[in-house]
Design a protein around this motif. Structure first.
Motif, mmCIF file in Angstrom:
data_model
loop_
_atom_site.group_PDB
_atom_site.id
_atom_site.type_symbol
_atom_site.label_atom_id
_atom_site.label_comp_id
_atom_site.label_asym_id
_atom_site.label_seq_id
_atom_site.Cartn_x
_atom_site.Cartn_y
_atom_site.Cartn_z
ATOM 1 N N MET A 1 0.827 -1.196 0.000
ATOM 2 C CA MET A 1 0.000 0.000 0.000
ATOM 3 C C MET A 1 0.874 1.263 0.000
ATOM 4 N N GLU A 2 1.940 1.224 0.823
ATOM 5 C CA GLU A 2 2.831 2.378 0.902
ATOM 6 C C GLU A 2 3.557 2.599 -0.426
ATOM 7 N N PHE A 3 3.946 1.499 -1.095
ATOM 8 C CA PHE A 3 4.611 1.600 -2.398
ATOM 9 C C PHE A 3 3.680 2.232 -3.434
ATOM 10 N N VAL A 4 2.414 1.800 -3.427
ATOM 11 C CA VAL A 4 1.425 2.343 -4.364
ATOM 12 C C VAL A 4 1.241 3.838 -4.129
ATOM 13 N N LEU A 5 1.159 4.250 -2.859
ATOM 14 C CA LEU A 5 0.990 5.662 -2.519
ATOM 15 C C LEU A 5 2.182 6.483 -3.017
ATOM 16 N N HIS A 6 3.406 5.968 -2.804
ATOM 17 C CA HIS A 6 4.594 6.667 -3.266
ATOM 18 C C HIS A 6 4.602 6.804 -4.793
ATOM 19 N N MET A 7 4.172 5.773 -5.484
ATOM 20 C CA MET A 7 4.149 5.808 -6.943
ATOM 21 C C MET A 7 3.123 6.822 -7.438
ATOM 22 N N ILE A 8 1.932 6.810 -6.840
ATOM 23 C CA ILE A 8 0.890 7.766 -7.231
ATOM 24 C C ILE A 8 1.363 9.193 -6.968
ATOM 25 N N GLU A 9 1.958 9.385 -5.807
ATOM 26 C CA GLU A 9 2.445 10.728 -5.445
ATOM 27 C C GLU A 9 3.512 11.192 -6.406
ATOM 28 N N GLY A 10 4.425 10.288 -6.799
ATOM 29 C CA GLY A 10 5.489 10.655 -7.723
ATOM 30 C C GLY A 10 4.964 11.039 -9.090
ATOM 31 N N ILE A 11 3.994 10.274 -9.591
ATOM 32 C CA ILE A 11 3.386 10.573 -10.894
ATOM 33 C C ILE A 11 2.627 11.892 -10.828
ATOM 34 N N PHE A 12 1.944 12.105 -9.718
ATOM 35 C CA PHE A 12 1.161 13.307 -9.498
ATOM 36 C C PHE A 12 2.062 14.534 -9.421
ATOM 37 N N PHE A 13 3.262 14.364 -8.865
ATOM 38 C CA PHE A 13 4.156 15.491 -8.595
ATOM 39 C C PHE A 13 4.755 16.056 -9.878
ATOM 40 N N ILE A 14 5.056 15.196 -10.848
ATOM 41 C CA ILE A 14 5.779 15.627 -12.054
ATOM 42 C C ILE A 14 5.055 16.740 -12.813
ATOM 43 N N PRO A 15 3.766 16.587 -13.193
ATOM 44 C CA PRO A 15 3.118 17.683 -13.922
ATOM 45 C C PRO A 15 2.996 18.949 -13.095
ATOM 46 N N PHE A 16 2.728 18.804 -11.786
ATOM 47 C CA PHE A 16 2.633 19.995 -10.942
ATOM 48 C C PHE A 16 3.965 20.734 -10.886
ATOM 49 N N LEU A 17 5.054 19.996 -10.841
ATOM 50 C CA LEU A 17 6.374 20.615 -10.842
ATOM 51 C C LEU A 17 6.605 21.385 -12.146
ATOM 52 N N ILE A 18 6.261 20.774 -13.269
ATOM 53 C CA ILE A 18 6.429 21.438 -14.575
ATOM 54 C C ILE A 18 5.593 22.707 -14.641
ATOM 55 N N TRP A 19 4.326 22.606 -14.236
ATOM 56 C CA TRP A 19 3.426 23.753 -14.315
ATOM 57 C C TRP A 19 3.904 24.913 -13.444
ATOM 58 N N ILE A 20 4.321 24.621 -12.234
ATOM 59 C CA ILE A 20 4.694 25.697 -11.311
ATOM 60 C C ILE A 20 6.039 26.308 -11.685
ATOM 61 N N ILE A 21 6.983 25.505 -12.151
ATOM 62 C CA ILE A 21 8.236 26.061 -12.661
ATOM 63 C C ILE A 21 7.945 26.949 -13.872
ATOM 64 N N TYR A 22 7.009 26.513 -14.701
ATOM 65 C CA TYR A 22 6.588 27.310 -15.870
ATOM 66 C C TYR A 22 6.084 28.680 -15.414
ATOM 67 N N PHE A 23 5.188 28.691 -14.438
ATOM 68 C CA PHE A 23 4.686 29.955 -13.897
ATOM 69 C C PHE A 23 5.819 30.816 -13.364
ATOM 70 N N LEU A 24 6.731 30.205 -12.616
ATOM 71 C CA LEU A 24 7.805 30.947 -11.975
ATOM 72 C C LEU A 24 8.733 31.579 -13.008
ATOM 73 N N VAL A 25 9.110 30.824 -14.028
ATOM 74 C CA VAL A 25 10.020 31.333 -15.061
ATOM 75 C C VAL A 25 9.428 32.555 -15.754
ATOM 76 N N PHE A 26 8.165 32.467 -16.159
ATOM 77 C CA PHE A 26 7.580 33.574 -16.914
ATOM 78 C C PHE A 26 7.130 34.720 -16.008
ATOM 79 N N SER A 27 6.900 34.452 -14.736
ATOM 80 C CA SER A 27 6.651 35.546 -13.792
ATOM 81 C C SER A 27 7.913 36.360 -13.597
ATOM 82 N N ILE A 28 9.047 35.683 -13.515
ATOM 83 C CA ILE A 28 10.331 36.388 -13.447
ATOM 84 C C ILE A 28 10.567 37.151 -14.752
#
Length: 393
Positions: A1-28
């Motif tokens: 169960m813990e492995f599944v949660l870590h995998m879901i969280e990791g997959i979930f994190f990647i697009p959010f990281l891209i989107w927020i870095i995108y916002f940050l770069v163009f805000s600067i």
């Protein structure tokens, strides 16, 4: 169960990281100083100015009267109002003021259909460029002169700086801030970093021959995004004019905001899927502007990110606290990006008070996702010209 949660969280994190870095770069990028000057034009071009109008009796006459104050020869521009479901006395007033009124008979109503009708109605007349404005838009007297200067320099696509015309409700005020964040990130931030600006639906100019060739291909409810898609395919750079203003009426209650966003979200999803289908071509041709747009069109509404991340952090706090810290850092970066993108004039007491309404806006936008299917095919009208009270839910 813990492995599944870590995998879901990791997959979930990647697009959010891209989107927020995108916002940050163009805000600067938005905060970077950049001078943009165009030489005085030696030629005065002829413009077709289109106002699509559906049940806009309350605002359209004022918009036309305002536009006629241009410091530009009247014989060098023609105003066409596509008057859909408007009162005859309004149409007569528009004719009196010199506008050409075209009354549509089409069944499948859309802004794209109105634009195509306006082009068809002026067949045989020569224009160098087309200017598109909404029925509620007001412009300053130097609007066409500024557009002419930039167009004369060789620019084939131009986006003016659309700002809020009204701040009479908290929803309208927040919508105005949202528009300015869009201007900061997707327009000025992009322009400062050498990428084409995003279109915003009005205050736009296109070279006429290109527009006539592309517009018949467009029939969706998200005509501005489809136009962007074709501009990028053709390698046409969209210029952003920060100092050329278009006053645009903001939605005044959360119900209208939800309906409006439903149409926008549906158009964004459709255009993202269309562009994603060209991914191989994008990399093969090194069309990095199109790749940038693909990332932009993948981003959910900012209010959704603002609401979803804290909920997800709370879930992680309950199930796996060790995973929540990177999300907290990411959320902090997101807030920094938004703070950079908000123009300085909005740093005041009213903004702080209005932010208390954000949870209700979050709920309204979440509701709009439930109507995405109808937003793809059904014309959604946003009322203008009347003061609306905010709803509590």
């Amino acid at each position: 169960m813990e492995f599944v949660l870590h995998m879901i969280e990791g997959i979930f994190f990647i697009p959010f990281l891209i989107w927020i870095i995108y916002f940050l770069v163009f805000s600067i990028g938005y905060r970077m100083p950049r001078n943009q000057e165009f030489k005085q034009a030696s030629t005065q071009h002829r413009f077709l100015v289109i106002f699509p109008a559906y049940k806009e009796d309350a605002v359209i006459v004022e918009s036309i009267r305002s536009f006629l104050k241009q410091d530009y020869p009247h014989h060098l521009y023609k105003i066409v109002v596509v008057a859909d479901n408007m009162q005859e006395d309004t149409n007569e007033a528009l004719r009196t003021w010199g506008a050409t009124v075209v009354i549509p008979t089409y069944k499948n109503r859309s802004k794209a259909a109105a634009l195509n009708l306006a082009i068809t109605s002026t067949q045989g007349q020569e224009f160098d460029a087309v200017v598109i404005l909404d029925a509620d838009n007001l412009v300053f007297p130097d609007f066409l002169d500024q557009f002419n200067r930039v167009f004369s320099s060789g620019c084939k696509a131009i986006q003016a700086h659309r700002i809020a015309k009204n701040e009479n409700t908290d929803t309208a005020y927040l919508d105005g801030i949202s528009e300015e964040i869009n201007n900061s990130i997707f327009r000025k931030g992009h322009a400062n970093l050498g990428l084409p600006a995003a279109l915003t639906g009005s205050g736009m100019l296109f070279e006429m021959n290109w527009f006539k060739r592309i517009m018949p291909k467009i029939s969706s409810m998200g005509e501005d995004k489809e136009l962007e898609y074709h501009l990028l395919l053709d390698g046409i750079f969209t210029w952003y004019l920060e100092d050329v203003y278009v006053l645009d009426e903001k939605v005044q209650n959360r119900r209208d905001l939800s309906n409006q966003r439903k149409r926008w979200i549906a158009a964004q999803i459709d255009t993202f899927l269309l562009t994603f289908g060209e991914l191989n071509t994008i990399f093969r041709t090194r069309n990095w502007s199109m790749l940038d747009k693909l990332v932009q069109w993948s981003i959910p509404p900012r209010i959704i990110l603002l609401g979803i991340i804290p909920i997800w952090v709370f879930i992680l706090y309950i199930l796996a606290p060790i995973l929540m810290y990177k999300w907290l850092v990411l959320y902090l970066l997101f807030l920094i990006a938004l703070c950079l993108a908000v123009p300085n004039r909005f740093y005041n007491k009213r903004t702080l008070i209005s932010f208390l309404k954000l949870p209700f806006i979050f709920i309204a936008i979440m509701r709009s996702f439930m109507g995405i299917k109808s937003g793809r095919s059904t014309f959604v009208h946003t009322p203008h010209g009347e003061k609306k009270e905010d709803y509590s839910n």
